[in-house]
Design a protein around this motif. Structure first.
Motif, PDB file in Angstrom:
ATOM      1  N   ARG A  79       0.821  -1.224   0.000  1.00  0.00           N
ATOM      2  CA  ARG A  79       0.000   0.000   0.000  1.00  0.00           C
ATOM      3  C   ARG A  79       0.852   1.270   0.000  1.00  0.00           C
ATOM      4  NH1 ARG A  79      -2.570  -1.072   5.122  1.00  0.00           N
ATOM      5  NH2 ARG A  79      -4.018   0.644   4.845  1.00  0.00           N
ATOM      6  N   GLY A 112      -5.939   4.296   7.998  1.00  0.00           N
ATOM      7  CA  GLY A 112      -5.597   2.954   8.454  1.00  0.00           C
ATOM      8  C   GLY A 112      -6.391   2.632   9.713  1.00  0.00           C
ATOM      9  N   ASN A 129       3.733  -4.152   5.393  1.00  0.00           N
ATOM     10  CA  ASN A 129       2.600  -4.892   4.809  1.00  0.00           C
ATOM     11  C   ASN A 129       1.665  -5.460   5.871  1.00  0.00           C
ATOM     12  OD1 ASN A 129       3.336  -4.324   2.225  1.00  0.00           O
ATOM     13  ND2 ASN A 129       4.261  -6.319   1.776  1.00  0.00           N
ATOM     14  N   SER A 130       2.195  -5.576   7.107  1.00  0.00           N
ATOM     15  CA  SER A 130       1.363  -6.140   8.172  1.00  0.00           C
ATOM     16  C   SER A 130       0.437  -5.079   8.785  1.00  0.00           C
ATOM     17  CB  SER A 130       2.227  -6.754   9.274  1.00  0.00           C
ATOM     18  OG  SER A 130       2.776  -5.707  10.070  1.00  0.00           O
ATOM     19  N   ARG A 140      -2.598  -2.891   9.072  1.00  0.00           N
ATOM     20  CA  ARG A 140      -3.948  -2.911   8.473  1.00  0.00           C
ATOM     21  C   ARG A 140      -4.802  -1.831   9.066  1.00  0.00           C
ATOM     22  NH1 ARG A 140      -3.223  -4.330   4.048  1.00  0.00           N
ATOM     23  NH2 ARG A 140      -2.125  -6.241   3.754  1.00  0.00           N
TER      24      ARG A 140
END
Ligand code: PLP
Length: 396
Positions: free
Chosen positions: A311, A335, A393-394, A396
């Protein structure tokens, strides 16, 4: 206790990031430190020879305040070949790195109340020095225009108090290399508004094809009477610790710099002056070419790894040695993770959870940016950067 001016700036964000990385390493974390604004490389043989000769000849004394005349002549000749214009020694001052050149420019050109346009994200020393001179930094957001200032944005930010604009290409922290068209438009804007242009080209030797560095005065010779060129050997010869750079500008300005420097630092380190003189006289360009090659390998490795980010857009990394990441998609409120409000939070999390140190964009006026240096080896990037990708990437 302290003077009021000390309330308007703090320690540089880069220095803070480096300390955080050192602290984590001291606490036992394996840290890949990508916070430094320098490349690791061996000393150029020409510099070694020049410094050694100076030591053997017993060079110990003050030199001319703004640098040895023969060094200023050699720098003038270098500029003549870079800008297609004739430069002479009385238009050059040798300084303790680019930082002192910029400080000299701020002190000799700015009055209290003057405004200075600074494209943002910016290298944090620019506004700090403008403030020290009693003037006011006015930021021009470049984040939606490929990190280049649009003329409309410059116009919107100017006022009758605007006195100067600071341009840094290739750019720290964004890695943008200003295009020919952009520089021509900036020159035109500066001439129309009678502004000084402070042109920091410290990373000018370090661009990556197809991007090339343009000297603004090579494109717009009519700017010359309002231009200060700032450069250093720090980055291009990987001698950040030697503290040697220079500025070029109209002779009356350089005369004022002589007076200023005579009361601040006097001459820059004389051994470093001899070393750089030897390099300018006998260097073949191999050293810089090898350095570019080393950076290109690291850049390629880094870009390949960063392409896995889900992202975060690919950084442009056109010149210098920085990847600049836009973390907007990872931050609250967009986020879900409320603990990540700014890049400061992300940078702290990256050190503790991934063992990778970068510099938060907060230091550059951009709460959503993250600067990672690729002045380290490709192998180091390969071993540590995937951890950063996994961690980002972890989120969220
Ligand atoms: N200008 C820019 C844009 C920089 O990034 C730096 C160092 O990071 C400098 C100037 C300062 O260079 P020096 O170490 O030669 O003072």
């Amino acid at each position: 206790m302290l003077a009021q001016r000390m309330q308007s700036f703090g320690n540089s964000g880069t220095a803070a990031a480096r300390s955080a990385a050192k602290a984590a390493a001291a606490a036992g974390t394996t840290v890949l430190d990508l916070s430094a604004g320098e490349v690791s490389a061996d000393l150029a043989p020409t510099l070694y020879r020049g410094a050694l000769n100076a030591l053997e000849q017993g060079v110990t004394r003050y030199s001319d305040t703004i640098g040895m005349p023969e060094l200023r002549e050699a720098i003038a000749a270098k500029l003549t070949s870079e800008t297609w214009q004739i430069w002479s020694a009385d238009e050059i001052a040798v300084t303790a790195g680019a930082k002192q050149a910029l400080f000299n420019a701020a002190m000799t050109l700015l009055n209290p109340g003057d405004e200075v346009l600074i494209p943002m994200p910016y290298w944090s020393t620019f506004p700090a020095q403008v403030t020290m001179a009693g003037a006011k930094p006015v930021f021009v957001d470049t984040r939606r225009t490929q990190y280049l200032p649009s003329i409309q944005a410059l116009r919107d930010a100017s006022s009758p108090a605007t006195r100067a604009i600071i341009i840094n290409t290739p750019n720290n922290p964004t890695g943008a290399v200003y295009s020919r068209e952009c520089l021509l438009a900036i020159a035109q804007f500066a001439i129309e508004n009678q502004l000084w242009v402070i042109f920091d080209e410290c990373y000018g030797e370090l661009t990556h094809a197809p991007h090339i560095h343009h000297s603004i005065v090579g494109l717009a010779p009519e700017l010359r009477s309002r231009l200060v060129i700032v450069n250093a050997f720090s980055k291009q010869l990987a001698i950040t610790g030697w503290r040697i750079g220079y500025m070029a500008g109209p002779a009356p300005l350089i005369k004022a710099v002589r007076a200023l420097q005579s009361h601040t630092t006097s001459n820059p380190n004389v051994i470093a002056q001899h070393a750089v003189l030897e390099h300018l006289r006998s260097g073949s360009g191999h050293f810089v070419a090898d350095l570019r090659e080393q950076l290109l390998r690291a850049r390629h490795e880094g870009l390949t790894i960063l392409a896995e980010l889900e992202r975060v857009p690919d950084p442009n990394a056109q010149g210098g040695f920085y990847f600049y990441l836009d973390l907007s998609n990872l931050l609250a409120p967009i986020g879900a993770d409320e603990s990540l409000r700014t890049a400061d939070d992300v940078a702290a999390r990256l050190i503790t959870r991934a063992g990778v140190a970068g510099v938060s964009g907060v230091a550059f006026g951009d709460p959503a940016g993250l600067r990672l240096s690729y002045g380290v080896s490709a192998e180091q990037l390969r071993s540590g950067l995937p951890r950063l990708v996994r961690e980002l990437n972890s989120i969220r």
